[in-house]
Write a protein that holds these residues in place. Sequence first.
Motif, PDB file in Angstrom:
ATOM      1  N   GLU A  20     -10.525   9.044  17.019  1.00 50.66           N
ATOM      2  CA  GLU A  20      -9.255   9.727  17.201  1.00 50.66           C
ATOM      3  C   GLU A  20      -8.468   9.919  15.906  1.00 50.66           C
ATOM      4  O   GLU A  20      -7.431  10.575  15.904  1.00 50.66           O
ATOM      5  CB  GLU A  20      -8.389   8.957  18.212  1.00 50.66           C
ATOM      6  N   ALA A  21      -8.930   9.348  14.823  1.00 46.03           N
ATOM      7  CA  ALA A  21      -8.215   9.442  13.550  1.00 46.03           C
ATOM      8  C   ALA A  21      -9.216   9.324  12.413  1.00 46.03           C
ATOM      9  O   ALA A  21     -10.359   8.901  12.606  1.00 46.03           O
ATOM     10  CB  ALA A  21      -7.151   8.358  13.450  1.00 46.03           C
ATOM     11  N   GLN A  22      -8.766   9.694  11.215  1.00 48.14           N
ATOM     12  CA  GLN A  22      -9.604   9.631  10.022  1.00 48.14           C
ATOM     13  C   GLN A  22      -8.825   8.959   8.904  1.00 48.14           C
ATOM     14  O   GLN A  22      -7.608   8.801   8.976  1.00 48.14           O
ATOM     15  CB  GLN A  22     -10.012  11.041   9.593  1.00 48.14           C
ATOM     16  N   GLY A  23      -9.565   8.591   7.848  1.00 46.02           N
ATOM     17  CA  GLY A  23      -8.874   8.029   6.695  1.00 46.02           C
ATOM     18  C   GLY A  23      -9.716   7.028   5.938  1.00 46.02           C
ATOM     19  O   GLY A  23     -10.923   6.892   6.159  1.00 46.02           O
ATOM     20  N   GLY A  24      -9.067   6.325   5.026  1.00 46.86           N
ATOM     21  CA  GLY A  24      -9.741   5.312   4.224  1.00 46.86           C
ATOM     22  C   GLY A  24      -8.712   4.396   3.589  1.00 46.86           C
ATOM     23  O   GLY A  24      -7.527   4.727   3.499  1.00 46.86           O
ATOM     24  N   TYR A  52       0.841  -1.193   0.000  1.00 51.61           N
ATOM     25  CA  TYR A  52       0.000   0.000   0.000  1.00 51.61           C
ATOM     26  C   TYR A  52       0.876   1.243   0.000  1.00 51.61           C
ATOM     27  O   TYR A  52       1.932   1.275   0.640  1.00 51.61           O
ATOM     28  CB  TYR A  52      -0.897   0.035   1.244  1.00 51.61           C
ATOM     29  N   ASP A  53       0.404   2.265  -0.706  1.00 51.52           N
ATOM     30  CA  ASP A  53       0.947   3.614  -0.541  1.00 51.52           C
ATOM     31  C   ASP A  53       0.136   4.295   0.554  1.00 51.52           C
ATOM     32  O   ASP A  53      -1.092   4.398   0.443  1.00 51.52           O
ATOM     33  CB  ASP A  53       0.823   4.421  -1.843  1.00 51.52           C
ATOM     34  N   ILE A  54       0.804   4.730   1.614  1.00 51.02           N
ATOM     35  CA  ILE A  54       0.108   5.355   2.736  1.00 51.02           C
ATOM     36  C   ILE A  54       0.381   6.852   2.702  1.00 51.02           C
ATOM     37  O   ILE A  54       1.537   7.286   2.694  1.00 51.02           O
ATOM     38  CB  ILE A  54       0.564   4.749   4.075  1.00 51.02           C
ATOM     39  N   GLN A  64      -6.839  16.219  13.800  1.00 55.79           N
ATOM     40  CA  GLN A  64      -6.598  14.790  13.918  1.00 55.79           C
ATOM     41  C   GLN A  64      -5.712  14.273  12.789  1.00 55.79           C
ATOM     42  O   GLN A  64      -5.692  14.828  11.693  1.00 55.79           O
ATOM     43  CB  GLN A  64      -7.919  14.028  13.899  1.00 55.79           C
ATOM     44  N   PRO A  65      -5.002  13.152  13.043  1.00 58.05           N
ATOM     45  CA  PRO A  65      -4.214  12.552  11.975  1.00 58.05           C
ATOM     46  C   PRO A  65      -5.107  11.876  10.938  1.00 58.05           C
ATOM     47  O   PRO A  65      -6.138  11.294  11.275  1.00 58.05           O
ATOM     48  CB  PRO A  65      -3.359  11.510  12.710  1.00 58.05           C
ATOM     49  N   VAL A  66      -4.718  11.980   9.688  1.00 56.18           N
ATOM     50  CA  VAL A  66      -5.401  11.331   8.580  1.00 56.18           C
ATOM     51  C   VAL A  66      -4.421  10.349   7.935  1.00 56.18           C
ATOM     52  O   VAL A  66      -3.293  10.728   7.598  1.00 56.18           O
ATOM     53  CB  VAL A  66      -5.878  12.350   7.524  1.00 56.18           C
ATOM     54  N   SER A  67      -4.846   9.095   7.789  1.00 58.59           N
ATOM     55  CA  SER A  67      -4.026   8.091   7.093  1.00 58.59           C
ATOM     56  C   SER A  67      -4.891   7.419   6.036  1.00 58.59           C
ATOM     57  O   SER A  67      -5.870   6.738   6.364  1.00 58.59           O
ATOM     58  CB  SER A  67      -3.500   7.040   8.074  1.00 58.59           C
ATOM     59  N   ASN A  68      -4.545   7.642   4.775  1.00 58.36           N
ATOM     60  CA  ASN A  68      -5.221   6.994   3.658  1.00 58.36           C
ATOM     61  C   ASN A  68      -4.248   6.021   3.002  1.00 58.36           C
ATOM     62  O   ASN A  68      -3.072   6.342   2.826  1.00 58.36           O
ATOM     63  CB  ASN A  68      -5.690   8.024   2.631  1.00 58.36           C
ATOM     64  N   ALA A  69      -4.744   4.837   2.659  1.00 58.68           N
ATOM     65  CA  ALA A  69      -3.885   3.797   2.094  1.00 58.68           C
ATOM     66  C   ALA A  69      -4.460   3.323   0.767  1.00 58.68           C
ATOM     67  O   ALA A  69      -5.671   3.077   0.652  1.00 58.68           O
ATOM     68  CB  ALA A  69      -3.757   2.634   3.069  1.00 58.68           C
ATOM     69  N   TYR A  70      -3.578   3.169  -0.219  1.00 60.60           N
ATOM     70  CA  TYR A  70      -3.996   2.800  -1.572  1.00 60.60           C
ATOM     71  C   TYR A  70      -3.202   1.582  -2.027  1.00 60.60           C
ATOM     72  O   TYR A  70      -1.966   1.627  -2.099  1.00 60.60           O
ATOM     73  CB  TYR A  70      -3.770   3.970  -2.540  1.00 60.60           C
ATOM     74  N   SER A  71      -3.912   0.510  -2.335  1.00 59.11           N
ATOM     75  CA  SER A  71      -3.237  -0.689  -2.827  1.00 59.11           C
ATOM     76  C   SER A  71      -2.486  -0.372  -4.112  1.00 59.11           C
ATOM     77  O   SER A  71      -3.027   0.294  -5.010  1.00 59.11           O
ATOM     78  CB  SER A  71      -4.253  -1.806  -3.081  1.00 59.11           C
TER      79      SER A  71
END
Length: 511
Positions: free
Chosen positions: A297-301, A245-247, A256-263
Amino acid sequence: MRRALTAAIAALTVTTAGTIVTGAPGQAALPGWGRPKPAAAAPTPGSPGLGDSYFPDYGNGGYDVGHYDIRLRYEPATDRLSGTTTILATATQDLSRFNLDFVLGVESVRVNGWSAGFTRQGAHELVVTAPRPVLKGQQLTVVVKYAGVPSETLVQGYTGWTRVADGALAVNEPESAWWWFPSNDHPKDKATWDISVSVPTGLEVVSNGVQPRAPLPEAGNRTRWSWRSVKPGATYQAFLAIGQYDIVTDTAPNGQPVSNAYSTTLGDLGPAARASIERTAEIVDWESGVFGPYPFEAQGGVAGPIDGIGFALETQSRPVYGPSFWRRGANTSVVVHENAHQWFGDSVSVAEWRNIWLNEGFASYAEWLWSEEQGEGTAQELFDFTYASYPADSEFWQVLPGDPGAGAIFDDAVYDRGAMALHQLRLAVGDEAFFRILPAWTAEHRYGNGTIAQFQALAERISGRDLDAVFTTWLFTAGRPEVATTARTALAPAQPKSWTKIREAHRLLKH
């Protein structure tokens, strides 16, 4: 997405003799002396289910979990998962034994440091015999060591674990934990999580919440990834995404921290996935203004791999999306839907699965509100078009969103008629009251559970109106309700601009 599984367990009866205590010879009896004391009830087994009307064997009785510490090792070449889960719980009754929901092979179980006996019963019950009686209110530390191949561990022909070319996904509803950690698997027993997974270096592991530490190198060219959720959640909302994944990390408007991950397997679908998921912080910011403060506590997808799941799920703090959502370009409707679930479904969870409208109807109506916000069709226009899309003789109108049945909790009616029901509530109480009801609901039941009856009572209290007719007609009565809108005119209502993306999202959400 869901698969219904059932199991049965035999009852156990334990008896004990009473005890008589008397006063000393010649001594006046004190109150209660000279009479038999009530016998202390012997510890009894915790129930093998929580009695959910749709899935009665899901979850277990006799204890309440506060925290799961899940420490795993994964081998993508063989799909072998091994590890240890430590469960911190409190006994809610005097226990002789208790159940966990789990299907992988168990090597050992310890309860408060003592080796415990265990056996299998039914489709997914791990029955643990306490080495010493456990008293009500006592703290429990349950340590389960296990290993297995989740993709080959089937329950009635099904596994909730998806093996992919470069790793795996543990994502499903209403059951997914069974294949990777032992749990009390029902939304009524929420807990926090620490999730730590060792994988070959070069793979990433994405899960809920925040990373308490950077990935740690381990011997044998491996890396350990750790994630932590400090807000309580239901077990099906915990997830794992293992692969390449690219994070992408950032900070949301609320800090808040945002972490999105893409295969990395998405290929040409990658830009559409990013154009959708990278708007998560914007969408959460808007939803916070409608539904109340963001509860986690965090956001993303997570944009899952090309050979992964075919649906999306509101995994807590970081929804997971299958690749099909991006085949026709960006789709913010599904991002709105899954993040609305962070309030409706995740923070406020169903008390029973029959109340699924409180999840899906609300997330679907959030898409209508977003369409209104973006100038792509008002909620009234979407109501009219949706209403007109289902003929009066359609089977769609025979499913009751307020009690759809165990086999129909993700039926079109739960989503579409569910959204229509909320719009009718909005018309009945007016915008001022309606937009006070939504954040009041998420505040009153934050990190807890709710029922449709409780929501109706809240709506009536805030609006000062008797709303029984609205709820009965739109949630609990078969047939197409009569409405006084343009949907009843001879001319078909115009299709709102947002309709295609909303329809596409709903079609995929249920596959």
